[in-house]
Design an enzyme around this catalytic site. Structure first.
Site, mmCIF file in Angstrom:
data_model
loop_
_atom_site.group_PDB
_atom_site.id
_atom_site.type_symbol
_atom_site.label_atom_id
_atom_site.label_comp_id
_atom_site.label_asym_id
_atom_site.label_seq_id
_atom_site.Cartn_x
_atom_site.Cartn_y
_atom_site.Cartn_z
ATOM 1 N N ASN A 7 0.876 -1.169 0.000
ATOM 2 C CA ASN A 7 0.000 0.000 0.000
ATOM 3 C C ASN A 7 0.914 1.220 0.000
ATOM 4 O O ASN A 7 1.547 1.532 1.012
ATOM 5 C CB ASN A 7 -0.920 -0.009 1.233
ATOM 6 C CG ASN A 7 -1.833 1.207 1.274
ATOM 7 O OD1 ASN A 7 -1.428 2.310 0.899
ATOM 8 N ND2 ASN A 7 -3.054 1.027 1.733
ATOM 9 N N GLU A 34 -3.889 1.955 -2.913
ATOM 10 C CA GLU A 34 -3.933 3.389 -2.622
ATOM 11 C C GLU A 34 -3.039 4.180 -3.569
ATOM 12 O O GLU A 34 -2.155 4.907 -3.136
ATOM 13 C CB GLU A 34 -3.572 3.671 -1.159
ATOM 14 C CG GLU A 34 -4.761 3.515 -0.231
ATOM 15 C CD GLU A 34 -4.663 4.382 1.032
ATOM 16 O OE1 GLU A 34 -5.106 5.547 0.955
ATOM 17 O OE2 GLU A 34 -4.170 3.910 2.051
ATOM 18 N N ASP A 147 -4.287 -4.878 0.951
ATOM 19 C CA ASP A 147 -4.566 -4.250 2.234
ATOM 20 C C ASP A 147 -6.000 -4.623 2.609
ATOM 21 O O ASP A 147 -6.943 -4.092 2.036
ATOM 22 C CB ASP A 147 -4.396 -2.736 2.093
ATOM 23 C CG ASP A 147 -4.737 -1.987 3.365
ATOM 24 O OD1 ASP A 147 -5.169 -2.632 4.346
ATOM 25 O OD2 ASP A 147 -4.591 -0.756 3.377
ATOM 26 N N ASN A 149 -7.299 -4.222 5.603
ATOM 27 C CA ASN A 149 -7.802 -3.350 6.663
ATOM 28 C C ASN A 149 -8.447 -4.129 7.802
ATOM 29 O O ASN A 149 -9.462 -3.688 8.374
ATOM 30 C CB ASN A 149 -8.763 -2.310 6.087
ATOM 31 C CG ASN A 149 -8.049 -1.025 5.691
ATOM 32 O OD1 ASN A 149 -7.184 -0.542 6.433
ATOM 33 N ND2 ASN A 149 -8.373 -0.480 4.542
ATOM 34 N N ASP A 218 -1.959 -6.003 6.093
ATOM 35 C CA ASP A 218 -1.689 -6.352 4.690
ATOM 36 C C ASP A 218 -1.402 -7.847 4.631
ATOM 37 O O ASP A 218 -0.502 -8.340 5.312
ATOM 38 C CB ASP A 218 -0.485 -5.556 4.179
ATOM 39 C CG ASP A 218 -0.733 -4.057 4.264
ATOM 40 O OD1 ASP A 218 -1.324 -3.501 3.321
ATOM 41 O OD2 ASP A 218 -0.364 -3.455 5.303
ATOM 42 N N ASP A 247 2.825 4.766 5.073
ATOM 43 C CA ASP A 247 2.647 4.263 6.446
ATOM 44 C C ASP A 247 2.563 2.731 6.475
ATOM 45 O O ASP A 247 2.574 2.133 7.550
ATOM 46 C CB ASP A 247 1.440 4.909 7.142
ATOM 47 C CG ASP A 247 0.249 5.133 6.228
ATOM 48 O OD1 ASP A 247 0.268 4.656 5.073
ATOM 49 O OD2 ASP A 247 -0.710 5.787 6.673
ATOM 50 N N HIS A 248 2.494 2.101 5.297
ATOM 51 C CA HIS A 248 2.575 0.640 5.202
ATOM 52 C C HIS A 248 3.975 0.221 4.756
ATOM 53 O O HIS A 248 4.667 0.985 4.075
ATOM 54 C CB HIS A 248 1.591 0.100 4.156
ATOM 55 C CG HIS A 248 0.152 0.330 4.480
ATOM 56 N ND1 HIS A 248 -0.724 -0.680 4.826
ATOM 57 C CD2 HIS A 248 -0.582 1.478 4.501
ATOM 58 C CE1 HIS A 248 -1.927 -0.172 5.032
ATOM 59 N NE2 HIS A 248 -1.874 1.125 4.843
#
Length: 275
Positions: A7, A34, A147, A149, A218, A247-248
């Site tokens: 991501n 993303e 991802d 989530n 993930d 941030d991933h």
DNA sequence: ATGACATGTCGTACATGA
């Protein structure tokens, strides 16, 4: 063969990081999420210059998914999950690459909970579960990567009690993930690292990465045929420490060309799920 | 409980994320 999911949190803003990671880690196939870029603004040339061909489903501002390959043609089999023609988010892309059918996905975040966004997350999850059953039923080597989530268990959250009311850790979301796995998928990272604190996301706040206050959201899920070929699964954790990074962190699996282990017998619940 | 930070957008605040 090395297959990764990442991501990127903005494929253009993150392009230097993405290209550096592709060069250093050298994945053969990559699922990106993303993109945060419209269809015409995907950085195809920069990626092609590194030897990857790509397909992508862009969207202005939000979402966006892609599949990259440096090991042969990408034969797209679908974009978008079936089951809701009104769902216009770019969250799913699927292709056959190098003998593997790969579904790259970006499951809705779902916050705030309760609310319409959480409802959308659960509906999307249901559609994924339905489609995943069809994929498994094909008997092909299939992988779901992206991802999700969802933190599947307490072990996947730095502080579980803080996340109980969050859409990423809500009982309904975890139950949906468990239902998906119950079809017969293998969570590659967890299978090769049982009992280990291993994260794929650290938020930008409060020095989360340095404190290792992370989440495992993930995932790479393997159909039984592919699970037999699993030899490694890791997180490229260092990438999260780079300048201007997502941030991933990227997550990847290494698959052997031939089965490496004897197939475990299917559990009764899996047999039931496949009927 | 809150907010910390980062993205993209016809910006200069807002929606979104996790």
């Amino acid at each position: 063969m090395k297959i990764a999911t990442y991501n990127v949190n903005g494929v253009n803003g993150r392009l230097p990081v993405l290209l550096r990671w592709l060069e250093e880690s050298g994945p053969d196939i990559v699922c990106l999420q993303e993109l945060k870029a419209p269809q015409e603004k995907f950085p195809e040339k920069a990626i092609r210059d590194l030897g990857y061909e790509a397909i992508w489903h862009g969207q202005k501002s939000w979402n966006g998914v892609a599949i990259l390959s440096r090991v042969g043609e990408i034969h797209e089999t679908r974009r978008g999950l079936p089951g809701d023609p009104d769902d216009l988010h770019s969250r799913y892309i699927e292709a056959a690459v190098a003998g593997v059918l790969i579904g790259g996905l970006y499951l809705p975040n779902g916050n705030p909970k309760p609310g319409s966004k959480f409802d959308y997350k659960l509906r999307w999850f249901d559609r994924l579960i339905d489609h995943a059953a069809e994929l498994l039923g094909s008997g092909l080597p299939v992988m779901l990567a992206g991802d999700f989530n969802v933190m599947p268990t307490d072990l996947d959250v730095y502080k579980p009690e803080r996340w109980l009311d969050d859409a990423l850790f809500a009982p309904e979301a975890r139950a949906a993930y468990a239902r998906l796995l119950g079809q017969g998928w293998t969570d590659a990272l967890r299978t090769l690292h049982p009992g280990e604190k291993i994260y794929t996301f650290w938020d930008y706040f409060r020095n989360a990465y340095a404190r290792n206050a992370g989440l495992r959201i993930d995932h790479l899920l393997l159909s039984p045929v592919l699970a037999d070929r699993l030899v490694a699964a890791e997180v490229d954790r260092d990438v999260r420490g780079w300048e201007k990074t997502s941030d991933h962190a990227p997550v990847w699996v290494e698959l052997a060309d031939k089965p490496q282990r004897r197939r475990r017998p299917a559990a009764a619940s899996e047999v039931g799920a496949s009927l």
